[in-house]
Write a protein that holds these residues in place. Structure first.
Motif, PDB file in Angstrom:
ATOM      1  N   GLU A 210      68.239   2.527  13.238  1.00  0.00           N
ATOM      2  CA  GLU A 210      66.777   2.502  13.398  1.00  0.00           C
ATOM      3  C   GLU A 210      66.251   3.917  13.642  1.00  0.00           C
ATOM      4  N   PHE A 211      65.130   4.243  12.993  1.00  0.00           N
ATOM      5  CA  PHE A 211      64.577   5.603  13.106  1.00  0.00           C
ATOM      6  C   PHE A 211      63.225   5.646  13.795  1.00  0.00           C
ATOM      7  N   LEU A 212      62.799   4.529  14.418  1.00  0.00           N
ATOM      8  CA  LEU A 212      61.468   4.536  15.041  1.00  0.00           C
ATOM      9  C   LEU A 212      61.405   5.501  16.211  1.00  0.00           C
ATOM     10  N   LYS A 213      60.173   6.001  16.481  1.00  0.00           N
ATOM     11  CA  LYS A 213      59.932   6.867  17.634  1.00  0.00           C
ATOM     12  C   LYS A 213      59.175   6.051  18.680  1.00  0.00           C
ATOM     13  N   GLU A 214      59.512   6.197  19.947  1.00  0.00           N
ATOM     14  CA  GLU A 214      58.737   5.526  20.987  1.00  0.00           C
ATOM     15  C   GLU A 214      57.317   6.065  20.958  1.00  0.00           C
ATOM     16  N   GLY A 215      56.361   5.203  21.256  1.00  0.00           N
ATOM     17  CA  GLY A 215      54.958   5.630  21.232  1.00  0.00           C
ATOM     18  C   GLY A 215      54.331   5.430  19.856  1.00  0.00           C
TER      19      GLY A 215
ATOM     20  N   THR B 192      74.537   8.775   9.243  1.00  0.00           N
ATOM     21  CA  THR B 192      73.167   9.229   8.930  1.00  0.00           C
ATOM     22  C   THR B 192      72.296   9.249  10.179  1.00  0.00           C
ATOM     23  N   LYS B 193      72.451   8.238  11.019  1.00  0.00           N
ATOM     24  CA  LYS B 193      71.610   8.157  12.230  1.00  0.00           C
ATOM     25  C   LYS B 193      71.849   9.363  13.143  1.00  0.00           C
ATOM     26  N   TYR B 194      73.131   9.669  13.379  1.00  0.00           N
ATOM     27  CA  TYR B 194      73.438  10.814  14.262  1.00  0.00           C
ATOM     28  C   TYR B 194      72.995  12.128  13.624  1.00  0.00           C
TER      29      TYR B 194
ATOM     30  N   ALA C 210      70.543  12.596  11.566  1.00  0.00           N
ATOM     31  CA  ALA C 210      69.076  12.714  11.615  1.00  0.00           C
ATOM     32  C   ALA C 210      68.633  13.176  13.000  1.00  0.00           C
ATOM     33  N   ASN C 211      69.119  12.516  14.044  1.00  0.00           N
ATOM     34  CA  ASN C 211      68.709  12.911  15.396  1.00  0.00           C
ATOM     35  C   ASN C 211      69.199  14.317  15.738  1.00  0.00           C
ATOM     36  N   ALA C 212      70.411  14.651  15.287  1.00  0.00           N
ATOM     37  CA  ALA C 212      70.955  15.980  15.582  1.00  0.00           C
ATOM     38  C   ALA C 212      70.145  17.058  14.859  1.00  0.00           C
TER      39      ALA C 212
ATOM     40  N   LEU D 118      58.490  21.047  15.059  1.00  0.00           N
ATOM     41  CA  LEU D 118      58.700  22.491  15.229  1.00  0.00           C
ATOM     42  C   LEU D 118      57.987  22.975  16.488  1.00  0.00           C
ATOM     43  N   TYR D 119      57.645  22.055  17.387  1.00  0.00           N
ATOM     44  CA  TYR D 119      56.856  22.455  18.560  1.00  0.00           C
ATOM     45  C   TYR D 119      57.749  22.920  19.706  1.00  0.00           C
ATOM     46  N   ALA D 120      57.536  24.168  20.121  1.00  0.00           N
ATOM     47  CA  ALA D 120      58.278  24.691  21.274  1.00  0.00           C
ATOM     48  C   ALA D 120      57.737  24.009  22.524  1.00  0.00           C
TER      49      ALA D 120
ATOM     50  N   SER E  80      65.675   8.789  25.441  1.00  0.00           N
ATOM     51  CA  SER E  80      66.937   8.049  25.531  1.00  0.00           C
ATOM     52  C   SER E  80      67.858   8.401  24.380  1.00  0.00           C
ATOM     53  N   CYS E  81      67.378   9.169  23.400  1.00  0.00           N
ATOM     54  CA  CYS E  81      68.221   9.309  22.207  1.00  0.00           C
ATOM     55  C   CYS E  81      68.705  10.706  21.854  1.00  0.00           C
ATOM     56  N   PHE E  82      67.807  11.710  21.740  1.00  0.00           N
ATOM     57  CA  PHE E  82      68.300  13.035  21.332  1.00  0.00           C
ATOM     58  C   PHE E  82      69.433  13.518  22.260  1.00  0.00           C
TER      59      PHE E  82
ATOM     60  N   PHE F  10      58.725  11.155  29.135  1.00  0.00           N
ATOM     61  CA  PHE F  10      59.417  12.203  28.352  1.00  0.00           C
ATOM     62  C   PHE F  10      58.581  12.666  27.170  1.00  0.00           C
ATOM     63  N   LYS F  11      57.566  11.860  26.799  1.00  0.00           N
ATOM     64  CA  LYS F  11      56.618  12.245  25.745  1.00  0.00           C
ATOM     65  C   LYS F  11      55.383  11.369  25.920  1.00  0.00           C
ATOM     66  N   PRO F  12      54.262  11.686  25.261  1.00  0.00           N
ATOM     67  CA  PRO F  12      53.075  10.844  25.420  1.00  0.00           C
ATOM     68  C   PRO F  12      53.243   9.466  24.784  1.00  0.00           C
TER      69      PRO F  12
HETATM   70  O1  LIG Z   1      67.072   7.497  17.975  1.00  0.00           O
HETATM   71  C1  LIG Z   1      66.035   7.394  18.605  1.00  0.00           C
HETATM   72  O2  LIG Z   1      65.913   6.789  19.663  1.00  0.00           O
HETATM   73  C2  LIG Z   1      64.787   8.058  18.134  1.00  0.00           C
HETATM   74  O3  LIG Z   1      64.781   9.408  18.699  1.00  0.00           O
HETATM   75  C3  LIG Z   1      63.622  10.161  18.407  1.00  0.00           C
HETATM   76  O4  LIG Z   1      62.442   9.495  18.868  1.00  0.00           O
HETATM   77  P1  LIG Z   1      61.949   9.565  20.407  1.00  0.00           P
HETATM   78  O5  LIG Z   1      63.077  10.009  21.275  1.00  0.00           O
HETATM   79  O6  LIG Z   1      61.291   8.261  20.682  1.00  0.00           O
HETATM   80  O7  LIG Z   1      60.793  10.658  20.458  1.00  0.00           O
HETATM   81  P2  LIG Z   1      60.478  12.021  19.669  1.00  0.00           P
HETATM   82  O8  LIG Z   1      59.067  11.966  19.252  1.00  0.00           O
HETATM   83  O9  LIG Z   1      61.476  12.311  18.639  1.00  0.00           O
HETATM   84  O10 LIG Z   1      60.599  13.095  20.836  1.00  0.00           O
HETATM   85  C4  LIG Z   1      61.840  13.391  21.457  1.00  0.00           C
HETATM   86  C5  LIG Z   1      61.694  14.570  22.376  1.00  0.00           C
HETATM   87  O11 LIG Z   1      61.534  15.782  21.613  1.00  0.00           O
HETATM   88  C6  LIG Z   1      60.423  16.514  22.090  1.00  0.00           C
HETATM   89  N1  LIG Z   1      59.829  17.250  20.947  1.00  0.00           N
HETATM   90  C7  LIG Z   1      59.509  16.595  19.803  1.00  0.00           C
HETATM   91  C8  LIG Z   1      58.981  17.285  18.722  1.00  0.00           C
HETATM   92  C9  LIG Z   1      58.775  18.673  18.810  1.00  0.00           C
HETATM   93  O12 LIG Z   1      58.310  19.357  17.868  1.00  0.00           O
HETATM   94  N2  LIG Z   1      59.093  19.294  19.969  1.00  0.00           N
HETATM   95  C10 LIG Z   1      59.621  18.621  21.044  1.00  0.00           C
HETATM   96  O13 LIG Z   1      59.928  19.242  22.094  1.00  0.00           O
HETATM   97  C11 LIG Z   1      59.483  15.474  22.693  1.00  0.00           C
HETATM   98  O14 LIG Z   1      58.628  16.059  23.639  1.00  0.00           O
HETATM   99  C12 LIG Z   1      60.477  14.510  23.305  1.00  0.00           C
HETATM  100  O15 LIG Z   1      60.859  14.940  24.597  1.00  0.00           O
HETATM  101  C13 LIG Z   1      63.500  10.293  16.872  1.00  0.00           C
HETATM  102  O16 LIG Z   1      62.311  11.012  16.543  1.00  0.00           O
HETATM  103  C14 LIG Z   1      63.474   8.909  16.194  1.00  0.00           C
HETATM  104  O17 LIG Z   1      63.459   9.050  14.787  1.00  0.00           O
HETATM  105  C15 LIG Z   1      64.728   8.139  16.625  1.00  0.00           C
HETATM  106  O18 LIG Z   1      64.724   6.828  16.094  1.00  0.00           O
END
Ligand SMILES: O=C(O)[C@H]1O[C@H](OP(=O)(O)OP(=O)(O)OC[C@H]2O[C@@H](n3ccc(=O)[nH]c3=O)[C@H](O)[C@@H]2O)[C@H](O)[C@@H](O)[C@@H]1O
Ligand SMILES: NC(=O)C1=CN([C@@H]2O[C@H](COP(=O)(O)OP(=O)(O)OC[C@H]3O[C@@H](n4cnc5c(N)ncnc54)[C@H](O)[C@@H]3O)[C@@H](O)[C@H]2O)C=CC1
Length: 437
Positions: free
Chosen positions: A154-159, A209-211, A213-215, A256-258, A265-267, A326-328
């Motif tokens: 699954e590739f969904l993002k929370e929020g 592929t999942k790992y 993509a997140n990596a 690409l946001y610093a 829970s995932c990265f 951890f994010k909005p």
């Molecule tokens: O495997 C997962 O659980 C999911 O992990 C992430 O989704 P998520 O962790 O919900 O949120 P992201 O929007 O990816 O943000 C992750 C973290 O990176 C940070 N971030 C994100 C983008 C950016 O440009 N800069 C940055 O610091 C966010 O603030 C946040 O702390 C992936 O984007 C999803 O595709 C994946 O399905």
């Protein structure tokens, strides 16, 4: 078609609800009795925009049901998705105990063919273990029943989970049989009517592929944080650099946001797990080791800026924090940068006043009352020696700076997400620090 989703967390609940929205009959199963009892009453355990209405709608239509007992629906369903947690083990590898527990329950109780699809993020080789666990249970029962396994990460993002699931960039499916491919095609076709973007492949490639993509996404973030830190030293502006490179189609402008590091829970979990998989196979993942190192240090960056401003003397300072999640758009605080920051501030003798639009209850559950919880952004900054912006919620973007300046003891703002304009902040009389400028 009738399907079961086992594990009713962020992924399972969104997956089940979205399949129900497309007309599939869905049974969501979880071992957590309280969660299921609440869901039966329409109480949603997580904050995810749009989810509550969708759950209610499908519950009322009778397409979405909740149960703690998988055996109640096992005879009826053609496909079972396993979306249970895969938390990091002590060495960073993914703990598969819940995934294999589900497989064993299936093997112990199935009476007819079923396709068992792993949706959880799992290392290469897990589908084989799932197959073996089911087969062992069937052998114990002395029965022969055909079944298939598949991988559908699954590739969904929370929020943004609902829109990510309803209109995915692509769906990745690893299969071993035509029957599995046909079932998965039937399930996903309604989501992708005009542009069928299901990429079928072998199971190990889907798991990998999942790992990957997140990596890759985590690598982009750490890379930009490294560039940002260098920009700061040599007098460049990372926001300009981001625009400059993001407009190259080969690079693209997303992720690409610093900032103050990636959480969630995932990265963090998946980067660790991939490093570990490589280590077990005697291959060093040098890039990912650096990605992790940069991220760990980045989470302390805002604290070091505060320390520098007050020449290391933080005892008794009153610090306002905006944002705990951890994010909005989520109440999730797993691996949130706010937790690292709060720990450091408290250890240095600061008093912390935090505000978050939805994550306060989650914060109380995690760290209790070691910090004060403010009722809004203005309440948080009363008499504050510094304001630290940790999560870029929309409601933090245009505060009344004149009111804030009057409320604060020191007009110091440390912006961990680069959402304010330097010139405007200085014109408003603030000492302003951000990332990479
Ligand atoms: O495997 C997962 O659980 C999911 O992990 C992430 O989704 P998520 O962790 O919900 O949120 P992201 O929007 O990816 O943000 C992750 C973290 O990176 C940070 N971030 C994100 C983008 C950016 O440009 N800069 C940055 O610091 C966010 O603030 C946040 O702390 C992936 O984007 C999803 O595709 C994946 O399905
Ligand atoms: N959270 C996210 O945004 C994403 C998560 N993933 C992956 O999906 C998987 C699930 O993640 P989350 O939904 O965040 O986890 P979660 O922790 O929110 O939910 C997991 C659920 O599984 C239940 N469970 C555990 N064992 C069970 C069993 N034997 N039978 C039935 N239910 C059981 C738990 O009670 C819990 O409700 C993980 O592998 C994760 O890496 C993948 C993409 C996005």
């Amino acid at each position: 078609m009738k399907i079961a989703i086992v594990g009713t967390g962020y992924v399972g609940l969104v997956t089940g609800t979205c399949f129900a929205e497309m007309g599939t009959e869905v049974f969501c199963v979880d071992v957590n009795t309280e969660k299921i009892e609440n869901l039966k009453k329409g109480i949603i355990p997580i904050y995810e925009p749009g989810l509550e209405d969708m759950v209610h709608r499908n519950q009322q239509a009778g397409r979405l049901q909740f149960t703690t007992d998988l055996t109640e629906c096992l005879d009826e369903v053609e496909v079972l998705f396993s979306a249970v947690g895969t938390p990091p083990d002590e060495d960073g590898s993914a703990d598969l105990k819940y995934v294999l527990e589900v497989a064993r329950t299936v093997g112990r109780n199935m009476k007819k063919h079923i396709l068992v699809v792993t949706k959880s993020t799992v290392p290469v080789g897990t589908a084989k273990k799932v197959r073996r666990a089911i087969q062992e249970e069937l052998d114990k029962r002395g029965v022969e029943i055909e079944f298939d396994v598949a991988s559908n990460p699954e590739f969904l993002k929370e929020g943004a989970a609902i829109s990510d699931f309803m209109s995915p960039d692509r769906v990745v499916v690893g299969v071993e049989s035509e029957r599995a491919e046909e079932l998965m095609t039937r399930l996903y076709r309604p989501f992708l009517l005009n542009n069928f973007r299901v990429i079928f492949m072998d199971v190990p490639s889907a798991e990998m592929t999942k790992y990957a993509a997140n990596a890759m996404l985590a690598t982009r973030i750490s890379f930009m944080n490294d560039i940002a830190n260098l920009c700061e030293i040599i007098g460049a502006d990372v926001n300009m650099v981001r625009k400059g490179i993001g407009s190259d189609n080969r690079i693209g402008n997303r992720f690409l946001y610093a900032g103050i590091g990636y959480g969630g829970s995932c990265f963090p979990k998946d980067v660790k797990a991939l490093i570990n998989t490589a280590k077990q196979n005697n291959y060093p993942m040098r890039i990912l080791q650096a990605v992790e190192e940069v991220n760990d240090e980045q989470k302390s960056l805002l604290f070091h800026k505060l320390e520098k401003h007050f020449n290391g003397d933080l005892k008794g300072k009153r610090i306002a924090i905006w944002g705990l999640a951890f994010k909005p758009e989520t109440d999730d605080m797993r691996e949130a940068p706010s937790l690292v920051l709060i720990e450091k501030l408290l250890a240095a003798g600061c008093e912390v006043y935090a505000y978050d639009p939805v994550a306060v209850e989650e914060s109380k559950r995690r760290i209790g009352d070691v910090i004060h919880y403010a009722k809004d952004i203005y309440d948080a900054v009363v008499d504050a020696d510094a304001l630290m912006l940790v999560t870029e919620w929309k409601e933090f973007r245009m505060p009344s700076w004149s009111a804030i300046k009057k409320l604060m003891a020191t007009p110091l703002v440390l912006d961990g997400r680069n959402i304010y304009d330097i010139k405007e902040m200085e014109e408003n009389g603030f000492i302003y620090h951000c990332i990479g400028r």
